[in-house]
Each structure stands twice: as C-alpha cells, then as structure tokens.
Scaffold this motif. Sequence first.
Motif, PDB file in Angstrom:
ATOM      1  N   MET A 200       0.838  -1.207   0.000  1.00 18.62           N
ATOM      2  CA  MET A 200       0.000   0.000   0.000  1.00 18.62           C
ATOM      3  C   MET A 200       0.880   1.267   0.000  1.00 18.62           C
ATOM      4  N   THR A 201       2.027   1.201   0.674  1.00 14.44           N
ATOM      5  CA  THR A 201       2.943   2.356   0.705  1.00 14.44           C
ATOM      6  C   THR A 201       3.493   2.649  -0.681  1.00 14.44           C
ATOM      7  N   ILE A 202       3.921   1.611  -1.385  1.00 14.59           N
ATOM      8  CA  ILE A 202       4.446   1.793  -2.750  1.00 14.59           C
ATOM      9  C   ILE A 202       3.375   2.381  -3.654  1.00 14.59           C
ATOM     10  N   THR A 203       2.137   1.899  -3.517  1.00 19.99           N
ATOM     11  CA  THR A 203       1.017   2.421  -4.324  1.00 19.99           C
ATOM     12  C   THR A 203       0.797   3.912  -4.047  1.00 19.99           C
ATOM     13  N   ALA A 204       0.870   4.307  -2.775  1.00 15.78           N
ATOM     14  CA  ALA A 204       0.649   5.715  -2.404  1.00 15.78           C
ATOM     15  C   ALA A 204       1.761   6.615  -2.935  1.00 15.78           C
ATOM     16  N   LEU A 205       2.999   6.073  -3.018  1.00 15.70           N
ATOM     17  CA  LEU A 205       4.137   6.905  -3.416  1.00 15.70           C
ATOM     18  C   LEU A 205       4.281   7.047  -4.927  1.00 15.70           C
ATOM     19  N   ILE A 206       3.538   6.258  -5.688  1.00 17.04           N
ATOM     20  CA  ILE A 206       3.656   6.309  -7.156  1.00 17.04           C
ATOM     21  C   ILE A 206       3.318   7.695  -7.691  1.00 17.04           C
ATOM     22  N   VAL A 207       2.371   8.388  -7.018  1.00 18.80           N
ATOM     23  CA  VAL A 207       1.907   9.679  -7.541  1.00 18.80           C
ATOM     24  C   VAL A 207       2.857  10.834  -7.184  1.00 18.80           C
ATOM     25  N   LEU A 208       3.856  10.605  -6.329  1.00 20.78           N
ATOM     26  CA  LEU A 208       4.742  11.701  -5.912  1.00 20.78           C
ATOM     27  C   LEU A 208       5.492  12.374  -7.069  1.00 20.78           C
ATOM     28  N   PRO A 209       6.054  11.606  -8.019  1.00 20.18           N
ATOM     29  CA  PRO A 209       6.714  12.278  -9.147  1.00 20.18           C
ATOM     30  C   PRO A 209       5.775  13.197  -9.925  1.00 20.18           C
ATOM     31  N   LEU A 210       4.508  12.782 -10.054  1.00 18.59           N
ATOM     32  CA  LEU A 210       3.539  13.629 -10.752  1.00 18.59           C
ATOM     33  C   LEU A 210       3.315  14.939  -9.995  1.00 18.59           C
ATOM     34  N   SER A 211       3.209  14.867  -8.667  1.00 18.25           N
ATOM     35  CA  SER A 211       3.031  16.073  -7.858  1.00 18.25           C
ATOM     36  C   SER A 211       4.239  16.998  -7.987  1.00 18.25           C
ATOM     37  N   ALA A 212       5.438  16.418  -7.936  1.00 18.45           N
ATOM     38  CA  ALA A 212       6.662  17.221  -8.049  1.00 18.45           C
ATOM     39  C   ALA A 212       6.740  17.921  -9.398  1.00 18.45           C
ATOM     40  N   LEU A 213       6.369  17.224 -10.465  1.00 18.16           N
ATOM     41  CA  LEU A 213       6.382  17.810 -11.803  1.00 18.16           C
ATOM     42  C   LEU A 213       5.378  18.945 -11.915  1.00 18.16           C
ATOM     43  N   MET A 283      -3.327  27.555  -8.031  1.00 23.54           N
ATOM     44  CA  MET A 283      -3.553  26.276  -8.703  1.00 23.54           C
ATOM     45  C   MET A 283      -2.749  25.140  -8.083  1.00 23.54           C
ATOM     46  N   MET A 284      -1.670  25.497  -7.368  1.00 24.71           N
ATOM     47  CA  MET A 284      -0.763  24.476  -6.866  1.00 24.71           C
ATOM     48  C   MET A 284      -1.472  23.485  -5.944  1.00 24.71           C
ATOM     49  N   MET A 285      -2.223  24.006  -4.982  1.00 30.43           N
ATOM     50  CA  MET A 285      -2.870  23.129  -4.010  1.00 30.43           C
ATOM     51  C   MET A 285      -3.948  22.245  -4.650  1.00 30.43           C
ATOM     52  N   PRO A 286      -4.856  22.822  -5.481  1.00 30.26           N
ATOM     53  CA  PRO A 286      -5.860  21.953  -6.108  1.00 30.26           C
ATOM     54  C   PRO A 286      -5.265  20.848  -6.980  1.00 30.26           C
ATOM     55  N   ILE A 287      -4.226  21.188  -7.756  1.00 30.91           N
ATOM     56  CA  ILE A 287      -3.628  20.189  -8.641  1.00 30.91           C
ATOM     57  C   ILE A 287      -2.945  19.086  -7.838  1.00 30.91           C
ATOM     58  N   THR A 288      -2.156  19.507  -6.819  1.00 30.77           N
ATOM     59  CA  THR A 288      -1.490  18.488  -6.000  1.00 30.77           C
ATOM     60  C   THR A 288      -2.512  17.649  -5.233  1.00 30.77           C
ATOM     61  N   GLY A 292      -2.953  13.784  -5.532  1.00 29.94           N
ATOM     62  CA  GLY A 292      -2.950  13.024  -4.297  1.00 29.94           C
ATOM     63  C   GLY A 292      -4.197  12.167  -4.149  1.00 29.94           C
ATOM     64  N   ASN A 293      -5.329  12.677  -4.637  1.00 28.23           N
ATOM     65  CA  ASN A 293      -6.579  11.913  -4.558  1.00 28.23           C
ATOM     66  C   ASN A 293      -6.539  10.668  -5.434  1.00 28.23           C
ATOM     67  N   LEU A 294      -5.784  10.749  -6.549  1.00 30.58           N
ATOM     68  CA  LEU A 294      -5.632   9.565  -7.391  1.00 30.58           C
ATOM     69  C   LEU A 294      -4.941   8.449  -6.609  1.00 30.58           C
ATOM     70  N   GLY A 295      -3.876   8.823  -5.893  1.00 32.86           N
ATOM     71  CA  GLY A 295      -3.201   7.847  -5.054  1.00 32.86           C
ATOM     72  C   GLY A 295      -4.098   7.388  -3.908  1.00 32.86           C
ATOM     73  N   TYR A 296      -4.896   8.322  -3.400  1.00 34.00           N
ATOM     74  CA  TYR A 296      -5.824   8.000  -2.315  1.00 34.00           C
ATOM     75  C   TYR A 296      -6.839   6.955  -2.769  1.00 34.00           C
ATOM     76  N   VAL A 297      -7.361   7.126  -3.999  1.00 32.02           N
ATOM     77  CA  VAL A 297      -8.327   6.166  -4.547  1.00 32.02           C
ATOM     78  C   VAL A 297      -7.669   4.791  -4.731  1.00 32.02           C
TER      79      VAL A 297
END
Length: 623
Positions: A200-213, A283-288, A292-297
């Motif tokens: 579950m941790t690996i699944t949650a961290l997958i979206v981090l590169p997208l947030s950073a970009l 826009m930064m907070m809504p996009i991140t 983050g919600n994608l990883g949450y789902v």
Amino acid sequence: MAERNNRHVGQRRRRGPGPGGPGGHGMMPGEKATDFGGTMKKLLRYLRPHSFKLAVVFIFAIVSTVFSIVSPTILGDATDTIVEGLMSPLGIDFSALLDTIILLICLYAISFVFSFSQSYIMAGVSQKVTYELREKMSQKIDRLPVSYFDNRTHGQIQSYMINDIETINQSLSQSISQIITSATMIVGILIMMIRINLLMTITALIVLPLSALAIKLIVSRSQVQFRKQQDDLSDVNGHVEEMFDGHTVIKAFNREEDSIEKFDEINDALYSSSWKSQFLSGMMMPITNFIGNLGYVAVCILGGYLAINGSVSIGNIQSFIQYVRSFNQPLSQVSQAANLLQSTAAAAERVFDFIEEKDEEDAFGTENETSDPKHHIDISQLKGQVSFNHVRFGYSKDEPVIKDFSFDAKPGDRVAIVGPTGAGKTTIMKLLLRYYELDGGSITIDGHDIKDFSRYDLREMFGMVLQDSWLFSGTVEENIKYGRQDATHDEVVQAAKDAHIHHHIMTQPSGYQMEVNGSGSNLSQGQRQLVTIARALLSDNPILILDEATSSVDTRTEKLIQKAMLNLMEDRTCFIIAHRLSTIKDADHILVMDHGDIVEQGTHESLIAQDGFYAKLYNSQFE
C-alpha cells in the motif's frame, strides 16, 4: 546616536520610492540570491548565539511531530476495538475504548504544547536576530559616505530596512521550524505506512513524481508573474507618492484627469499581473490535491482488497488512509519553505551587502575614529581660517566640476560664493565638510588639513542652513535645540527671536511645544526656514555655511535676519551661497564662479566697477 541619525537623514532625503521603495523590493516567491550558500552561512552566524534555544526548538518540533504521527495509529486501534466488539457476542469493550480515547486526547494535547512552545521560542529568536540586523543597518547609515546615497533612492534604503528585514523575520520564525516539522513528519509517516503495509505504501508513493512535476511547472510560470507584479506595484506606489506630493500643482494645471488615466493604466497592469500570479499560485494546491486523490483512490481500492483477504485490519486501513491524506501536506510545506528560503536568501544578501559596504574613512562609529592621535586636535581653539589650495574634484573622474579652486578665508570673513546654476558653489561646501574626497589639492583649517580631523570633529565646527529646510517630527523647541542639545529654554527663545520666528511660535496655542509633523507641512516654507535658521544660530559654531538660507523668506524678514546674523558672524568665518545678489552686498569677499573656476573676486563695489561677469549677473536681476 539618534541625534546624528536624524542629522544625516535630512541630507539623504529623496523623492519617490524608486525601484526599491515600498513595494519595490519586498520579496516575492521565486526571487533568488546570487550566492545562496554564502548568504545562508552569514545568516547562520547571527543564529549561533541562540544555539541552545534552536536545539530546544529542534527537539520540541520532533516531539510534537512524533506525537502527532502516532495518533492515527491509536485511532486505528480504537476503530479495531469497535469492529471487534460489533463482531463479538460480548459487545464493544467501552472501558478499553475510553482508555484509547483518553490516551489519544493526551497525545494531541502534548503535541499542541510542544508545538506552541517551539513556535514561541522561535519567534523570540527571529525578533532578536532582526533587531540586531536593523541596529547594524541603522549604525551603518551613519558610517556610509554621502556618495553611496547619490546612486540609491530613499525607497531602496527604506526597502532594505523594512521589507527585506521583515522577510528574514518571517522566514526565521516560520520556515526553520516548518522544515524541521515537515521533514520529521515525512519520515515518520513513511515509517508508519511501511509498518502497516509495504504494498500500500508503494502504491501511495507512485503519484509523488507527478506532484513534483506539477509543482515545478506551476512555480516556473508563477515566478515570472510575481516579479512583474512587484514591478507594477512599485510603479503604482511611485505614482501615488508623486501625485500626493504634487497635488497642488496637479490642481493648479487641471491635470486631475491625466493623473487618473495614468493611475488606471498602471493599476490595470498591476491587476493583470497580480491576478495571474495569484491564480497560478492558487492552482498548486488543487492540482497536488487532485493527484494526491488519485493515489488516495488507489490505496482505498487496494486496502479494501487486502481487508477482504484478511491481510490488513479495518483499523489499519483507516490509519493508513489518514497517513496518505497527511503525507501531501508536509511535502507542500517543505516546497513552500524552500521557496521562502530562496526569497530570504535574496533579502539577506541585500541586507548583508548594505552592512558590508565600505565605511567612510574616520566616520563616526568606525573602529579607527579615535585610534589615531590626529583625531585629538582641540577644535575649541581653532579660529576658522579656511584655505583652499588648488582644489580639483569631479563626481565622476571624466567630468570635473571643480578644476582649480584656490582661496584663503581669514577668521571672521564673510565670503559670498555666487554664480550660475551648476557652477560648483554647493560642491565646494560639500568638499569642505568632507562629504567627498578631493581629486587633487587640499583644504586646511587653521593650517590643519581637513583629513587630520575625524569627520565628526570636523563637522562639529560647522553650522549650516540649507535651501531645502528639514524638520523632524517633534516640538518646535526640539527642532531648534537640534542645533545644540544642551541649550536652555531661554537660549532657544533668544535664537528664535534673532531668527524672527518667535512671534509666530507664540501665536500658536502650544507655543514652543507645538508639534511639527514629519514633513513640516503645518508650517509655511518660510517659517520652516526660519526654524532652521534659529537652529543654526543656537549651534554657535566657528564656521557657518548659508546655502540660500533666506531664499524662502520675504524681503523684509530677510533684511531683519541679516541684521540679526551680523552679531553671529562676528569673529566667525561665514560662507554664503546666494542667487539673490542683493543679499550679499556687504560680504567681505565675493567669489564669482563659473564652470568650477573662480572667474572674478572682490567686493561688491569693485566687481560692479569691473563691469564683468558679476556685474551682468547683478544687473540681470533688476532688468
């Protein structure tokens, strides 16, 4: 110190905020220092005396964060207790549930106390550091050469001492503890997530590169708009101050509509850049959050699957979801803190550049001010004989203003210096006061080169009245006593009488306790000038400089002041710069200057008889 600060402020005053005025140099996200590492090392030196408090802040921040991180796990245990009770014939163990809730409340309370304490301590540290920086900058102003202020506006210096210092203050009080807290929280949350379930941790961290970009793309675009917003804000401030200062002229020429149109134009530009910068930043907070919600789902789906298989308890899934929701927050905080640190470094760099500017040689407050025996000349014994010996000077090396100026003034001489605008009259007086260093030649007082005096001792010998009168906020008596702080009230009154301002002062309800506002606008221009003349009369210096001292008073008052000043001028060397040549007919010597050279000299009668340059200047005033 405060007295000398005020004395120099009058010489530094500028019109308009300039590029660094209020709103001109306030820090905005994305503004970077040219030497981030070096600047932060200098800033850390100011934090070093507070090492113990910083260590306490560090410990408190970690403890507060640890208690905050552990709380979701305990809350998950409470959920498991409820689930097990619902599935058990014995029902819910409310005693165990109550113990868990009490423990949870205690953890949150402890976390709050430690968090509040570290914020309180850090606020005190940041205030002491910024206090020290402001004090150093205030002292530095007194030690800087006048030439430093020739190339900088009043707004720039103001921005260094207000906007940049405040940026440092905010960063120290917020960013340091925020980075510690956020870094601890990221590590702690990551450990707790791995402890619950690695997949579950690996699944949650997958979206981090997208947030950073996403953050990188948004910041790169918003920085441009923030910079433009700052420029536009400076333009608005400059226009408003300019229109405020000149509002009477605007009304006199019926230019209100032009002023409004100009304001609307630059205000529209500010609106556009502000809207874009705030929109992009917002826009930064809504996009991140969306990413983050994608990883949450994904975590929810995977968690449900694992719960059905019995790999993870429902309470653990609840705890994990809380950690996932909390994980993006410290990441965003670290990003914001890092961005703020860039702005802090840029602000600190300007502050340190100002503090590290080269001091004026022998300026008040410098280390070598009293270290050399030459500074111990007894100025009370000097008579005021002033000699200019082949003086050469230019504000820039390739444009000389004074080419070869030589003249001897005996004690008690009244020397008038006249000539067209730009002839170098005021420059000669600035050189006499060592506001600038000579390019060649020398100036002596009673045979002592002016370089043999400390600047403080040298300027103690001069009284001065300038064309632009300067008053500070305070009473009329305080403004007159500025010439000599130990003067009695009777001496102040006598100086005011000699300057013919006493009658006006006594017509005011508060008399000598009348408050003068910062610009002196509650006095007429002539009255302000009379107060400054009273100040010079009170100072009782051996050498006087009168630079268009009576230009703002009427002819009758001017004649009265001239008579009153005859006693003051007796046995004192007096330099009078005047454009109204009728005021200097009684001078012992008249120097006629043009393009940095003395073209004629003599008495009024002899110069008129020569029918040369002076005669033409004099007669032109009566044509």
